[in-house]
Design a protein around this motif. Structure first.
Motif, mmCIF file in Angstrom:
data_model
loop_
_atom_site.group_PDB
_atom_site.id
_atom_site.type_symbol
_atom_site.label_atom_id
_atom_site.label_comp_id
_atom_site.label_asym_id
_atom_site.label_seq_id
_atom_site.Cartn_x
_atom_site.Cartn_y
_atom_site.Cartn_z
ATOM 1 N N SER A 49 0.717 -1.000 0.241
ATOM 2 C CA SER A 49 -0.091 -0.007 0.055
ATOM 3 C C SER A 49 0.726 1.443 0.192
ATOM 4 O O SER A 49 2.084 1.537 0.635
ATOM 5 C CB SER A 49 -0.962 0.354 1.423
ATOM 6 N N LYS A 348 -6.885 -6.462 -4.808
ATOM 7 C CA LYS A 348 -6.061 -6.280 -3.081
ATOM 8 C C LYS A 348 -7.200 -6.090 -2.639
ATOM 9 O O LYS A 348 -8.269 -5.181 -3.039
ATOM 10 C CB LYS A 348 -5.080 -6.020 -3.216
ATOM 11 N N ILE A 350 -7.415 -3.746 0.767
ATOM 12 C CA ILE A 350 -6.759 -2.517 0.859
ATOM 13 C C ILE A 350 -7.615 -1.890 2.554
ATOM 14 O O ILE A 350 -8.463 -1.300 1.949
ATOM 15 C CB ILE A 350 -6.387 -1.345 0.209
ATOM 16 N N VAL A 360 -4.030 -5.235 4.140
ATOM 17 C CA VAL A 360 -3.647 -5.581 3.253
ATOM 18 C C VAL A 360 -4.173 -6.858 2.584
ATOM 19 O O VAL A 360 -3.537 -7.640 3.630
ATOM 20 C CB VAL A 360 -2.697 -5.263 2.201
#
Length: 707
Positions: A49, A348, A350, A360
């Motif tokens: 991230s 992903k 997040i 994540v």
């Protein structure tokens, strides 16, 4: 034949940071937060991230647009010496093979390889394809050092180079440059961007770099037989479809038509080849990123990419001409044509931004295919091979806040690779391997502007097949090596465990910025290439050494001496050791222990001074220094140590900038690749060290326009 156009404890107290933290190169999302330090303003976008550099518990060199401009760089290899403990090898038209902390490949011929140091551009995987690494219209180069498989998978065993081109914005902008230099060099580039509508922004860039390069072929009477001809085009389109949904598309077109004629029988910058080689790359790639922020508990990101590349690499193997030594000479060429296709997809989740615990979760899948055709004088028919890889992984990261000044970050990647290999010698091998990468980091704030960290990391690299060696198992020249070759048909995976301690921070007024890391790495089942020579025949065999150690420090400093003068330095100190290398010397096979690893110089220093002579005039003085290093594991020849100086003078008038520059100011001759064997028929093939030399004195002028 026609080829398709398809590149370093006293010192700690003295130094700790990088000129890349210039105020004019702050990430646009944080440009209004002037009370923050320069280190905090750099956002590392290659992490799982986006994270400020000041909070990353690992060693990362971030080279921004200013660093690229300081070197007047046209290609990635022009700026790599600004990153401590980063080295590279040529053996091609460009420095295509990168080593971080002494770990990384130095060449590729017949056998497929899994790079130890990967290379990403705008999220697209170009690992092994650095011929077309143009630095025009690049916003940031992030060089991750040490075990990074938790972030990047098998390609991150020793580190990763993550390159980010400039993003579109709604504001109309035009950037253009034109430059000329000695050795018949010129470059031209243009980038334009802006808003197509309230929700759609675009950016287009094109760059051409051309040079005769630094070799003269005296036999053919030409000075361009090692020349470069590199065209790169990029397009980006960002669509804010809704308040919660954005779609970003990037397209790359690369056309590298470089020549390759660099190794000299006279061991200088003159060659005698009658059939100069090539080093080309023609590739097309597209990447799409979809970000959705409509969920209350997490953001969703989907990334996919496709890259297709046609590659040609070949050379005059004898480095001479017919008639150079009648009765002793030979004449042959060796060409490798590769077709590569990579398809990837990554998803992903997040967690929403929070001052407390964040996480994540992700899934990765890649389908990679590579077909090789080798056309070699001594082969009755072309050698062909096909490789198919399926890579998949589950990964995640969790940040756990202990207090206002302490937190833990943990990352884990569980990976699988299926590898199928077959070739025209009827060799068919399959590998099915699982492995894992991990990171556990403790962060401690030490005041408002600094952080201490301690990290434990594990990285991995998949195994492979010795296709070239297997093809020679039945050759009479290698009859006594048949058992060795057959026992090493497949080489095993390698793993790397590292421990790092670091300090990042600034003083109160931001005039001193520092970044210090000390590290220790243990390598297990080290993959290394052994070139076994029998007379004029040789075979490359990848094998696993018992173990290795790599440890040292990395220090970067940027210090404002005054309002007009700042100094910077990047220092790397590296100690390496490898055990269990098997090497053949004549009829004797020996095992070598406690030797330094290849392409791992003990010290590496980059330092300089920026002087703003006037409001519109800047003068840069800079130097690179590097210790000697072994060229290979198969012999004990070493490079010389290196000290090269650079300078540039930049004059700004309104939207225009004129730069006069000189790289390698004192014309120091140094090499970045070396082989040891006999190849000169004029002395009956006596063994010599043959080297590929780096850039000589380079003097030029660049004009830049920015609107």
């Amino acid at each position: 034949m026609k080829f398709s156009k398809k590149p370093l404890a006293s010192l700690i107290s003295l130094c700790l940071i990088n000129s890349y933290v210039s105020a004019q190169n702050i990430d646009t999302q944080l440009s209004e937060q002037s009370e923050q330090s320069e280190l905090e303003r750099i956002i590392v976008r290659g992490a799982l991230s986006a994270t400020p550099l000041s909070e990353m518990a690992t060693s990362i060199s971030v080279l921004n647009e200013q660093a690229i401009q300081d070197r007047q760089a046209q290609h990635l290899e022009d700026i790599l010496n600004r990153a401590a403990n980063v080295n590279f090898a040529s053996g091609a038209s460009r420095g295509r093979f990168v080593q971080i902390r002494g770990i990384g490949e130095r060449s590729q011929f017949t056998d497929p390889i899994n790079p130890s140091v990967g290379y990403l551009v705008d999220g697209i995987n170009y690992s092994g394809l650095l011929a077309g690494a143009s630095t025009f219209d690049i916003e940031q180069v992030e060089i991750f050092k040490g075990p990074n498989s938790a972030r990047f998978g098998a390609d991150g065993l020793a580190g990763m180079i993550n390159v980010l081109s400039k993003d579109p914005s709604e504001q109309t902008s035009v950037n253009a440059q034109f430059g000329m230099a000695n050795y018949g060099s010129w470059n031209v580039g243009a980038a334009v961007g802006g808003g197509l509508s309230d929700s759609v922004d675009y950016r287009l860039s094109v760059h051409q770099n051309t040079s005769d390069a630094f070799v003269e072929n005296t036999w053919l009477g030409r000075d361009d037989t090692n020349g470069v001809d590199e065209l790169t085009a990029r397009a980006k389109l960002n669509w804010q479809a809704t308040d919660k949904l954005s779609i970003k598309t990037v397209i790359h077109l690369i056309d590298v038509d470089n020549a390759y004629d660099t190794f000299s029988l006279d061991r200088d910058r003159t060659t005698l080849s009658d059939e100069p080689g090539v080093d080309t790359q023609e590739s097309e790639a597209i990447g799409v990123t979809i970000d959705y922020q409509g969920l209350a508990w997490a953001d969703v990101q989907l990334q996919s990419s496709f890259m297709q590349a046609d590659l040609a690499y070949g050379f005059d193997e004898d480095w001479g001409y017919v008639g150079i030594a009648p009765g002793w000479e030979y004449s042959s060429t060796d060409y490798y044509f590769r077709d590569r296709e990579d398809s990837t997809i990554q998803a992903k989740l997040i967690s929403k931004n929070s001052e407390v615990n964040t996480w994540v979760l992700g899934w990765y899948f890649a389908d990679k295919k590579e077909d090789l055709t080798r056309e070699y004088t001594w082969l009755s028919n072309p050698f062909e091979s096909s490789v198919a890889r399926i890579d998949s992984a589950l990964f995640g990261q969790y940040k756990y806040v202990l207090s206002d000044t302490q937190w833990l970050t943990t990352s884990l990647r569980l990976a699988s690779q299926k590898f199928d290999y077959d070739d025209s010698n009827l060799i068919d091998q399959e590998i099915d391997h699982t492995d894992w990468g991990a990171e556990v980091s403790y962060h401690q704030k030490a005041g408002d502007n600094s952080m201490l960290y301690l990290s434990l990391l594990r990285s991995y690299k998949m195994g492979g097949v010795n296709g070239q060696a297997l093809s020679k198992a039945e050759d009479d020249d290698f009859a006594d090596l048949q058992s060795y070759i057959l026992n090493n048909a497949i080489f095993d995976a390698e793993s790397l465990v590292g421990l790092e301690f670091g300090i990042k921070g600034t003083n109160d007024d931001g005039s001193l910025v520092l970044d210090f890391t000390t590290f220790y790495q243990e390598r297990n089942d080290v993959q290394y290439k052994n070139s076994i020579v029998e007379g004029q025949s040789f075979v490359d065999v990848y094998d696993n050494a018992a173990d290795g150690k790599n440890y040292g420090i990395e220090v970067s400093i940027n210090y404002m001496l005054s309002d007009n003068v700042d100094v910077f330095t990047n220092i790397g100190y590296l100690k390496t050791e490898i055990n269990g290398i098997t090497r053949r010397d004549g009829d004797v096979t020996e095992t070598i222990n406690e030797r330094e690893q290849a392409h791992a110089p003990s010290y590496h220093i980059n330092a300089g001074l920026n002087w703003r002579v006037a409001d519109n005039l800047n003068w840069l003085i800079e130097f690179d220094a590097k210790d000697e290093f072994f060229y290979s594991f198969s012999h004990d020849q070493q490079s010389d140590n290196i000290f090269i100086a650079h300078t540039s003078l930049d004059y700004q008038i309104e939207n225009w900038q004129v730069s006069l520059y000189a790289r390698n100011l004192f014309d120091k001759q140094y090499a970045n690749r070396g082989f040891y064997f006999g190849n000169d028929p004029r002395d009956e093939y006596e063994g010599h060290l043959y080297e590929q030399f780096g850039e000589p004195r380079r003097v030029g002028i660049n004009f830049k326009y920015q609107y």
